[in-house]
Design a protein around this motif. Structure first.
Motif, PDB file in Angstrom:
ATOM      1  N   ALA A   3       0.849  -1.195   0.000  1.00 54.32           N
ATOM      2  CA  ALA A   3       0.000   0.000   0.000  1.00 54.32           C
ATOM      3  C   ALA A   3       0.881   1.240   0.000  1.00 54.32           C
ATOM      4  O   ALA A   3       1.858   1.310   0.746  1.00 54.32           O
ATOM      5  N   THR A   4       0.533   2.176  -0.861  1.00 53.31           N
ATOM      6  CA  THR A   4       1.284   3.417  -1.001  1.00 53.31           C
ATOM      7  C   THR A   4       0.312   4.571  -1.140  1.00 53.31           C
ATOM      8  O   THR A   4      -0.763   4.419  -1.727  1.00 53.31           O
ATOM      9  N   ARG A   5       0.708   5.719  -0.633  1.00 52.71           N
ATOM     10  CA  ARG A   5      -0.078   6.945  -0.806  1.00 52.71           C
ATOM     11  C   ARG A   5       0.824   8.006  -1.423  1.00 52.71           C
ATOM     12  O   ARG A   5       1.965   8.178  -1.013  1.00 52.71           O
ATOM     13  N   PHE A   6       0.297   8.696  -2.425  1.00 50.35           N
ATOM     14  CA  PHE A   6       1.011   9.842  -2.980  1.00 50.35           C
ATOM     15  C   PHE A   6       0.027  10.989  -3.158  1.00 50.35           C
ATOM     16  O   PHE A   6      -1.186  10.800  -3.049  1.00 50.35           O
ATOM     17  N   THR A   7       0.546  12.181  -3.404  1.00 54.24           N
ATOM     18  CA  THR A   7      -0.322  13.340  -3.572  1.00 54.24           C
ATOM     19  C   THR A   7      -0.328  13.789  -5.029  1.00 54.24           C
ATOM     20  O   THR A   7       0.630  13.579  -5.776  1.00 54.24           O
ATOM     21  N   VAL A   8      -1.441  14.389  -5.403  1.00 57.50           N
ATOM     22  CA  VAL A   8      -1.636  14.949  -6.734  1.00 57.50           C
ATOM     23  C   VAL A   8      -2.121  16.378  -6.546  1.00 57.50           C
ATOM     24  O   VAL A   8      -2.987  16.630  -5.710  1.00 57.50           O
ATOM     25  N   GLU A   9      -1.568  17.284  -7.331  1.00 59.30           N
ATOM     26  CA  GLU A   9      -1.977  18.678  -7.246  1.00 59.30           C
ATOM     27  C   GLU A   9      -2.709  19.077  -8.521  1.00 59.30           C
ATOM     28  O   GLU A   9      -2.174  18.914  -9.622  1.00 59.30           O
ATOM     29  N   SER A  10      -3.913  19.588  -8.365  1.00 63.86           N
ATOM     30  CA  SER A  10      -4.690  20.041  -9.520  1.00 63.86           C
ATOM     31  C   SER A  10      -4.484  21.538  -9.716  1.00 63.86           C
ATOM     32  O   SER A  10      -4.120  22.261  -8.787  1.00 63.86           O
ATOM     33  N   ASP A  11      -4.747  21.995 -10.962  1.00 67.26           N
ATOM     34  CA  ASP A  11      -4.537  23.402 -11.303  1.00 67.26           C
ATOM     35  C   ASP A  11      -5.822  24.180 -11.516  1.00 67.26           C
ATOM     36  O   ASP A  11      -5.804  25.406 -11.470  1.00 67.26           O
ATOM     37  N   THR A  12      -6.923  23.472 -11.788  1.00 65.78           N
ATOM     38  CA  THR A  12      -8.186  24.146 -12.085  1.00 65.78           C
ATOM     39  C   THR A  12      -9.318  23.515 -11.282  1.00 65.78           C
ATOM     40  O   THR A  12      -9.135  22.480 -10.645  1.00 65.78           O
ATOM     41  N   HIS A  13     -10.492  24.126 -11.354  1.00 63.63           N
ATOM     42  CA  HIS A  13     -11.637  23.640 -10.582  1.00 63.63           C
ATOM     43  C   HIS A  13     -11.978  22.193 -10.936  1.00 63.63           C
ATOM     44  O   HIS A  13     -12.108  21.352 -10.053  1.00 63.63           O
ATOM     45  N   THR A  14     -12.145  21.900 -12.218  1.00 65.06           N
ATOM     46  CA  THR A  14     -12.353  20.523 -12.660  1.00 65.06           C
ATOM     47  C   THR A  14     -11.154  20.164 -13.527  1.00 65.06           C
ATOM     48  O   THR A  14     -10.984  20.695 -14.616  1.00 65.06           O
ATOM     49  N   ASP A  15     -10.303  19.285 -13.002  1.00 66.31           N
ATOM     50  CA  ASP A  15      -9.020  18.986 -13.626  1.00 66.31           C
ATOM     51  C   ASP A  15      -8.866  17.473 -13.750  1.00 66.31           C
ATOM     52  O   ASP A  15      -9.124  16.738 -12.790  1.00 66.31           O
ATOM     53  N   VAL A  16      -8.466  17.000 -14.922  1.00 71.93           N
ATOM     54  CA  VAL A  16      -8.258  15.574 -15.170  1.00 71.93           C
ATOM     55  C   VAL A  16      -6.764  15.370 -15.395  1.00 71.93           C
ATOM     56  O   VAL A  16      -6.183  15.969 -16.306  1.00 71.93           O
ATOM     57  N   ILE A  17      -6.155  14.518 -14.567  1.00 69.42           N
ATOM     58  CA  ILE A  17      -4.705  14.352 -14.554  1.00 69.42           C
ATOM     59  C   ILE A  17      -4.354  12.877 -14.739  1.00 69.42           C
ATOM     60  O   ILE A  17      -4.863  12.018 -14.007  1.00 69.42           O
ATOM     61  N   ASP A  18      -3.469  12.591 -15.675  1.00 72.44           N
ATOM     62  CA  ASP A  18      -2.992  11.228 -15.914  1.00 72.44           C
ATOM     63  C   ASP A  18      -1.992  10.858 -14.809  1.00 72.44           C
ATOM     64  O   ASP A  18      -0.942  11.481 -14.684  1.00 72.44           O
ATOM     65  N   ILE A  19      -2.340   9.847 -14.007  1.00 68.96           N
ATOM     66  CA  ILE A  19      -1.455   9.410 -12.919  1.00 68.96           C
ATOM     67  C   ILE A  19      -0.922   7.997 -13.163  1.00 68.96           C
ATOM     68  O   ILE A  19      -0.374   7.373 -12.252  1.00 68.96           O
ATOM     69  N   THR A  20      -1.035   7.511 -14.394  1.00 64.63           N
ATOM     70  CA  THR A  20      -0.634   6.141 -14.709  1.00 64.63           C
ATOM     71  C   THR A  20       0.802   5.849 -14.295  1.00 64.63           C
ATOM     72  O   THR A  20       1.068   4.825 -13.644  1.00 64.63           O
ATOM     73  N   ASP A  21       1.736   6.703 -14.665  1.00 69.42           N
ATOM     74  CA  ASP A  21       3.146   6.458 -14.341  1.00 69.42           C
ATOM     75  C   ASP A  21       3.385   6.438 -12.835  1.00 69.42           C
ATOM     76  O   ASP A  21       4.178   5.639 -12.343  1.00 69.42           O
ATOM     77  N   ARG A  22       2.701   7.295 -12.105  1.00 68.02           N
ATOM     78  CA  ARG A  22       2.857   7.313 -10.639  1.00 68.02           C
ATOM     79  C   ARG A  22       2.336   6.026 -10.029  1.00 68.02           C
ATOM     80  O   ARG A  22       2.909   5.513  -9.073  1.00 68.02           O
ATOM     81  N   VAL A  23       1.233   5.501 -10.569  1.00 69.03           N
ATOM     82  CA  VAL A  23       0.705   4.219 -10.089  1.00 69.03           C
ATOM     83  C   VAL A  23       1.683   3.101 -10.433  1.00 69.03           C
ATOM     84  O   VAL A  23       2.031   2.283  -9.573  1.00 69.03           O
ATOM     85  N   ARG A  24       2.153   3.068 -11.668  1.00 70.93           N
ATOM     86  CA  ARG A  24       3.105   2.027 -12.088  1.00 70.93           C
ATOM     87  C   ARG A  24       4.362   2.031 -11.213  1.00 70.93           C
ATOM     88  O   ARG A  24       4.914   0.975 -10.907  1.00 70.93           O
ATOM     89  N   ASP A  25       4.818   3.219 -10.837  1.00 69.92           N
ATOM     90  CA  ASP A  25       6.056   3.345 -10.059  1.00 69.92           C
ATOM     91  C   ASP A  25       5.988   2.662  -8.695  1.00 69.92           C
ATOM     92  O   ASP A  25       7.020   2.314  -8.132  1.00 69.92           O
ATOM     93  N   VAL A  26       4.794   2.471  -8.141  1.00 64.09           N
ATOM     94  CA  VAL A  26       4.677   1.898  -6.791  1.00 64.09           C
ATOM     95  C   VAL A  26       4.267   0.419  -6.794  1.00 64.09           C
ATOM     96  O   VAL A  26       4.115  -0.176  -5.733  1.00 64.09           O
ATOM     97  N   ILE A  27       4.125  -0.171  -7.976  1.00 63.31           N
ATOM     98  CA  ILE A  27       3.781  -1.594  -8.053  1.00 63.31           C
ATOM     99  C   ILE A  27       5.055  -2.413  -7.917  1.00 63.31           C
ATOM    100  O   ILE A  27       6.018  -2.192  -8.664  1.00 63.31           O
ATOM    101  N   PRO A  28       5.103  -3.343  -6.962  1.00 60.58           N
ATOM    102  CA  PRO A  28       6.293  -4.196  -6.820  1.00 60.58           C
ATOM    103  C   PRO A  28       6.586  -4.958  -8.114  1.00 60.58           C
ATOM    104  O   PRO A  28       5.665  -5.396  -8.819  1.00 60.58           O
ATOM    105  N   GLU A  29       7.872  -5.137  -8.418  1.00 61.35           N
ATOM    106  CA  GLU A  29       8.302  -5.770  -9.671  1.00 61.35           C
ATOM    107  C   GLU A  29       7.737  -7.172  -9.872  1.00 61.35           C
ATOM    108  O   GLU A  29       7.484  -7.585 -11.003  1.00 61.35           O
ATOM    109  N   ASP A  30       7.540  -7.899  -8.781  1.00 61.67           N
ATOM    110  CA  ASP A  30       7.077  -9.281  -8.894  1.00 61.67           C
ATOM    111  C   ASP A  30       5.573  -9.429  -8.643  1.00 61.67           C
ATOM    112  O   ASP A  30       5.071 -10.533  -8.481  1.00 61.67           O
TER     113      ASP A  30
END
Length: 130
Positions: A3-30
């Protein structure tokens, strides 16, 4: 389980942000199993779709067109009912298969964070289970 927690910062009132790479980065290799991405906020959500910039803008615009900014009873409390209702349409989480330590998604699929009450800093939880 991991289990991992990270933060995301939005720039506008309704903002859609691609977090795929951040999710991939915390998945164990095996890792083999599932990955649940969950947002701990009632005015934000997680979805899986294509991260093409115009489509991300279209999603933001569609949420605004579907759910008016004002006229909600909850606005008497804190003025952000539209944000809560938009987040309910998106949903707080997605569960994605994990194979060989990576998200097992389609070619064009990405994990998207949708902030409906920004700009803000938000927490995103990623839980990988076997």
């Amino acid at each position: 389980m991991s289990a991992t927690r990270f933060t995301v910062e939005s720039d506008t009132h309704t903002d859609v942000i691609d977090i795929t790479d951040r999710v991939r980065d915390v998945i164990p290799e095996d890792a083999e199993g599932t990955c649940t991405v969950f947002v701990r906020h009632t005015t934000a959500g997680i979805t899986v779709n294509e991260a093409e910039p115009r489509l991300l803008g279209d999603l933001s615009d569609a949420l605004g067109d579907l759910i008016p900014d004002s006229g909600w009873d909850h606005d008497e409390l804190d003025g952000n009912a539209d944000s809560h209702v938009r987040a309910m349409f998106v949903g707080p989480s997605e569960t994605i298969p994990v194979r060989d330590g990576d998200l097992d998604m389609g070619t064009w699929q990405s994990v998207l964070f949708v902030d409906c009450d920004g700009p803000r800093e938000r927490a995103v939880d990623v839980v990988v289970t076997d």
